[in-house]
Design an enzyme around this catalytic site. Structure first.
Site, mmCIF file in Angstrom:
data_model
loop_
_atom_site.group_PDB
_atom_site.id
_atom_site.type_symbol
_atom_site.label_atom_id
_atom_site.label_comp_id
_atom_site.label_asym_id
_atom_site.label_seq_id
_atom_site.Cartn_x
_atom_site.Cartn_y
_atom_site.Cartn_z
ATOM 1 N N LYS A 187 -8.442 14.249 4.632
ATOM 2 C CA LYS A 187 -7.616 13.046 4.583
ATOM 3 C C LYS A 187 -6.627 13.136 5.741
ATOM 4 O O LYS A 187 -6.563 14.143 6.443
ATOM 5 C CB LYS A 187 -6.878 12.933 3.255
ATOM 6 C CG LYS A 187 -6.054 14.177 2.901
ATOM 7 C CD LYS A 187 -5.426 14.047 1.529
ATOM 8 C CE LYS A 187 -6.462 14.205 0.425
ATOM 9 N NZ LYS A 187 -6.521 13.048 -0.454
ATOM 10 N N ARG A 188 -5.866 12.080 5.946
ATOM 11 C CA ARG A 188 -4.849 12.130 7.001
ATOM 12 C C ARG A 188 -3.931 13.337 6.771
ATOM 13 O O ARG A 188 -3.579 13.649 5.627
ATOM 14 C CB ARG A 188 -4.048 10.815 6.956
ATOM 15 C CG ARG A 188 -3.030 10.644 8.057
ATOM 16 C CD ARG A 188 -2.650 9.174 8.169
ATOM 17 N NE ARG A 188 -2.360 8.570 6.876
ATOM 18 C CZ ARG A 188 -1.156 8.534 6.316
ATOM 19 N NH1 ARG A 188 -0.128 9.086 6.927
ATOM 20 N NH2 ARG A 188 -0.973 7.940 5.154
ATOM 21 N N HIS B 296 0.796 -1.230 0.000
ATOM 22 C CA HIS B 296 0.000 0.000 0.000
ATOM 23 C C HIS B 296 0.824 1.273 0.000
ATOM 24 O O HIS B 296 0.248 2.353 0.121
ATOM 25 C CB HIS B 296 -0.909 0.029 1.232
ATOM 26 C CG HIS B 296 -2.160 -0.780 1.103
ATOM 27 N ND1 HIS B 296 -3.279 -0.349 0.438
ATOM 28 C CD2 HIS B 296 -2.465 -2.023 1.550
ATOM 29 C CE1 HIS B 296 -4.226 -1.266 0.497
ATOM 30 N NE2 HIS B 296 -3.760 -2.298 1.160
ATOM 31 N N THR C 297 -8.594 6.772 -1.682
ATOM 32 C CA THR C 297 -9.981 6.336 -1.876
ATOM 33 C C THR C 297 -10.943 7.488 -1.618
ATOM 34 O O THR C 297 -12.059 7.484 -2.122
ATOM 35 C CB THR C 297 -10.346 5.145 -0.955
ATOM 36 O OG1 THR C 297 -10.021 5.474 0.400
ATOM 37 C CG2 THR C 297 -9.597 3.894 -1.370
ATOM 38 N N LYS D 73 -14.636 8.676 -3.430
ATOM 39 C CA LYS D 73 -15.879 8.990 -2.714
ATOM 40 C C LYS D 73 -16.392 10.373 -3.101
ATOM 41 O O LYS D 73 -17.599 10.571 -3.301
ATOM 42 C CB LYS D 73 -15.651 8.895 -1.206
ATOM 43 C CG LYS D 73 -15.271 7.504 -0.733
ATOM 44 C CD LYS D 73 -14.639 7.524 0.661
ATOM 45 C CE LYS D 73 -13.949 6.213 0.970
ATOM 46 N NZ LYS D 73 -13.121 6.257 2.186
ATOM 47 N N LYS E 102 0.784 14.879 1.550
ATOM 48 C CA LYS E 102 -0.557 15.162 1.028
ATOM 49 C C LYS E 102 -0.766 16.664 0.796
ATOM 50 O O LYS E 102 -1.747 17.068 0.179
ATOM 51 C CB LYS E 102 -1.618 14.597 1.977
ATOM 52 C CG LYS E 102 -1.583 13.063 2.050
ATOM 53 C CD LYS E 102 -2.597 12.517 3.040
ATOM 54 C CE LYS E 102 -2.496 11.008 3.205
ATOM 55 N NZ LYS E 102 -3.025 10.260 2.055
#
Length: 828
Positions: A562-563, A370, A670, A674, A568
């Protein structure tokens, strides 16, 4: 059982009937007999628990029938091993999968119940940290929906991922006591328990046939007790099993110690044993934390494999065909100890020789990688293994010895490659590379997006790919449309069903393609916008209650949830916000689309820079939201405690989805799926599944910016100098300087210095390099949003073209290309 003992038809209907009257009768029975309450005195939790038991009753008969059929047909079964299962609330999801949401709502109305309050009362089962655990939950949903026999195995953490509280702009962690009010969905199995050892030593002996064997004598043994949760498929009779393990002491109370006054000693073993399943991801900075994490991983792997062996021996009487009965999927490196543990069990407990045990192990296990982040590729010190798992260390050494002999033959006279591929890393203290162990001991290795798999094969697992190209596969991640449209966004679900003519899209997301031909229809566009605005209003009201700030639903909702992590790049979005703020302050008449920027996500408790980013989001919001000069143009809000439940509020409300990680760092993502399923447009880099999402929805319906993965690599290889970028772009320099000036920190010029200094002097994730492209792309977003029909058309097409990103498609890929499993239909 004689006829008089059988339940009557009326009794059966109360337990299993799906009509309104049966639901009402069952609900009142459960409230009275299981909760000891009647309606007038019941608490909200009593009302919720009665509803949950009523729904669970309707699943149990199907669950038992599924298990019996799988056993009778000796069906090949997927065993999904994951340290996380971020399930989300069960009640609404199970109502949707049973097809009785409207009936249950009507039954509640006739009983004068507040349906929404009962649904809201459910605690989030915080058994995961983010995408990895949510993916596991989606896959369990899809396995049942596709009628594939499956068992999910993990840990029943007493305390899940922490609850996030924002105090003075900073993240503060609170214990996640998700079990405090009870969990009606699980069934404890106190008789289903397995011993798990730690520490001690090994000794050789000769068995009765003269063969040399090894015996492990652990110094500590705990028991793993099973807790079972039914996982219902959508519109089918199949109900699969999620089995989570709780650690317990073999004897929880030392009576002799208590009698002599050693009260702590009397319960010490119980406390030490229960610590293993106490907390999801304990802080692994101290040595004790590292040891606990390794214990957790071994604990659930051992319990799960022992359970599989029990099932196979009960059914077949032999383990010779274990790999034909079970497809064991390792969800990232956390369960990779399954390779060594299965070898130990087969050889030490069931006396197989190495060759046969290795053949079974390598054909039973499959490994999903992952990550590409070096720090996320798990390694454990040999010293820690030697102390906690001495027998497994011996087995790993032998696996490695035999494997490296293969490498030397395959890559003749290439000792550098031998060192790179070794399961034991000798370079910085001897450490065990868990991804290498999983790759060597598995039949298949897969990445989770096309770009990720390509990078996997060309970077971190390049040597393994060159040795075994046939082992490597891509299975792009997906999410379940049941939870993330039907449950999260019922208004949109109804509109899609009306536009498509039926609800087949919930089982076959490709049916959403029917929306394409209507994307230009102004009538559908108007309804589409009404649905989006209603979702935005719902979110605005919720945020107003939780944060004191109620966004205007007429503004563009620009969302990054998100985290919190530097790769990110939440701070790239913040630089853009600060730049916009400057534009308005310098020219109040500047033409900008009014926006509300919404952030959500948790930072790891020990990750200082991520926590500083959260503080900066809140600090920027505090200044901007209280500046009347930008009122109506610009707002910033941080959504506290982002989780599945809160995500279900957020995904339907987003206009713009921020997927702006540095290219080459995000495995898949993911959240991007969504948001797009719910009609949000994406601004993003060519990273993770963004690449495939853009290809599917159409390049004209995706806002692309930024360096590509090869360009990132080239830029860094040439010697990236962020200082020069900072000084070469006046807008960028001004935004960074404004943060450093103390404007957002009450004059404190030191508070955000670690962040700004890191950007100017290091910038490991090329935030500054992508800034101008990002700002330019956001100007395109502005123009597009000011053309409502154009925006609505793009939004409809985003939803219409998301069929590929259903977790049903992902599971179908696994089933056909990796597991070799077939559906076993169960009649409802």
């Amino acid at each position: 059982m004689n006829d008089t003992a059988k339940p009557t038809a009326e009794q059966q209907r109360t337990r299993t009937g799906l009509d309104k009257d049966a639901l009402k009768r069952a609900y009142l029975d459960n409230l009275f007999y299981l909760r000891g309450r009647f309606l007038e005195v019941a608490t909200t939790n009593d009302l919720y628990m009665a509803a949950a038991y009523t729904v669970r009753d309707r699943m149990l008969a199907r669950w038992i029938k599924s298990a019996q059929t799988y056993k009778d047909t000796n069906a090949r079964t997927v065993c999904y091993l994951s340290a996380e299962f971020l399930l989300g609330p069960h009640l609404l999801n199970n109502l949707v999968n049973l097809g009785i949401t409207d009936t249950a709502r009507a039954a509640g109305e006739e009983l004068e119940l507040d349906f929404e309050a009962i649904v809201e009362a459910e605690e989030e089962p915080g058994l995961g940290n983010g995408g990895l655990g949510r993916l596991a939950a989606c896959y369990m949903d899809s396995l049942a929906t596709l009628q594939i026999p499956a068992i999910g195995y993990g840990i029943r953490y007493e305390f899940g991922i922490f609850d996030q509280v924002i105090v003075d702009g900073w993240q503060s962690e609170r214990g996640d006591t998700w079990l405090k009010s009870g969990n009606p969905w699980e069934i404890p199995r106190p008789k289903l328990s397995f011993p798990v050892g730690f520490g001690g030593h090994t000794e050789q002996y000769t068995d009765e046939h003269g063969a040399l064997r090894m015996r492990w004598l652990p110094s500590m043994v705990v028991n793993g007790m099973a807790y079972d949760t039914p996982i219902m498929g959508y519109g089918v009779g199949n109900v699969n099993l999620l089995r989570l393990w709780k650690s317990e002491a073999p004897e929880s109370f030392d009576f002799q110690a208590f009698n002599v006054g050693d009260y702590y000693g009397a319960v010490h073993a119980k406390m030490e044993a229960e610590t293993i399943s106490k907390v999801l991801y304990p802080n692994d900075e101290p040595e004790a934390g590292k040891a606990l994490r390794l214990k957790q991983q071994y604990f659930f792997v051992s319990c799960s494999l022992q359970d599989m062996i029990r099932l196979e021996l009960n059914n077949a009487g032999t383990l010779a065909h274990f790999h034909e009965k079970f497809a064991v999927q390792l969800n990232d490196t956390h369960p990779s100890l399954a390779v060594a543990e299965l070898m130990r069990l087969l050889m030490d407990e069931y006396l197989m020789d190495w060759t046969r045990a290795w053949e079974i192990t390598r054909n039973a296990c499959h490994f999903t990688n992952h990550t590409l982040l070096p720090e996320a590729l798990e390694t454990w010190s040999v010293h820690l293994f030697e102390r906690l798992l001495p027998r497994h260390l011996q087995i790993i050494y032998e696996i490695n010895r035999r494997f490296l002999d293969e490498v030397r033959v395959h890559f003749f006279a290439d000792e550098a490659r031998v060192a790179r591929m070794s399961i034991i890393d000798e370079s910085f203290g001897r450490r065990i590379r868990m991804a290498h162990l999983a790759a060597v001991g598995s039949k298949a290795v897969n990445g989770v997006a096309a770009l990720h798999t390509d990078l996997l094969k060309s970077t971190v697992m390049h040597d393994f790919y060159e040795m075994w190209p046939e082992k490597f596969h891509n299975v792009t991640n997906g999410v379940t449309p049941r939870r993330f449209i039907a449950v999260s966004n019922p208004r949109l679900a109804r509109l899609i069903t009306e536009a498509c003519g039926d609800d087949r899209w919930l089982r076959d997301l490709a049916c959403l393609k029917q929306l394409e031909e209507q994307a230009e229809d102004h009538g559908l566009q108007a309804q589409w916008r009404q649905v989006k605005t209603a979702a935005k209003q719902d979110l605005a009201n919720w945020l107003g209650e939780r944060t004191g700030f109620t966004p205007d639903p007429q503004t563009l909702f620009d969302v990054q949830a998100k985290r919190i992590h530097e790769y990110k790049r939440q701070h790239l979005s913040l630089l853009h916000i600060v730049w916009l703020y400057e534009q308005i302050k310098q020219n109040p008449n500047v033409e900008l689309t009014p926006r509300t920027f919404i952030f959500g996500g948790k930072a790891a408790p020990g990750y200082f820079m991520a926590k500083l980013i959260i503080k900066l989001v809140n600090a920027v919001g505090e200044v901007i939201n209280n500046d009347p000069q930008v009122s109506g143009m610009l707002r910033v809000v941080f959504m506290p405690d982002f989780n599945v439940k809160n995500g279900q509020r957020l995904y339907p409300a987003a206009d713009l989805s921020e997927q702006i990680s540095m290219a080459g760092k995000e495995a898949s993502g993911t959240g991007n799926m969504k948001f797009s399923m719910n009609g949000a447009l994406t601004i993003g880099t060519l990273d993770g599944a963004n690449v495939e999402i853009r290809d599917e929805v159409g390049h004209d319906n995706f806002f692309l910016f930024g360096l590509t993965a090869p360009e990132v690599h080239q830029r860094q290889a040439e010697g990236y100098r962020p200082w020069e970028v900072y000084h070469g772009n006046e807008q960028l320099k001004s935004a960074v300087d404004l943060i450093a000036s103390g404007l957002f920190s009450h004059g404190d010029t030191e508070l955000f210095r670690p962040l700004t200094d890191n950007l100017i002097h290091s910038d490991p994730f090329l935030v500054l390099a992508d800034f101008q492209a990002y700002v330019d792309c956001q100007r395109q977003v502005d123009r597009a949003y000011r053309a409502p029909h154009h925006w609505d058309r793009m939004s409809i097409l985003n939803t219409a073209r998301m069929g590929k990103f259903s977790s049903d498609r992902s599971i179908q890929d696994y089933a056909e290309r990796i597991w070799g499993v077939a559906p076993v239909p169960i009649e409802a």
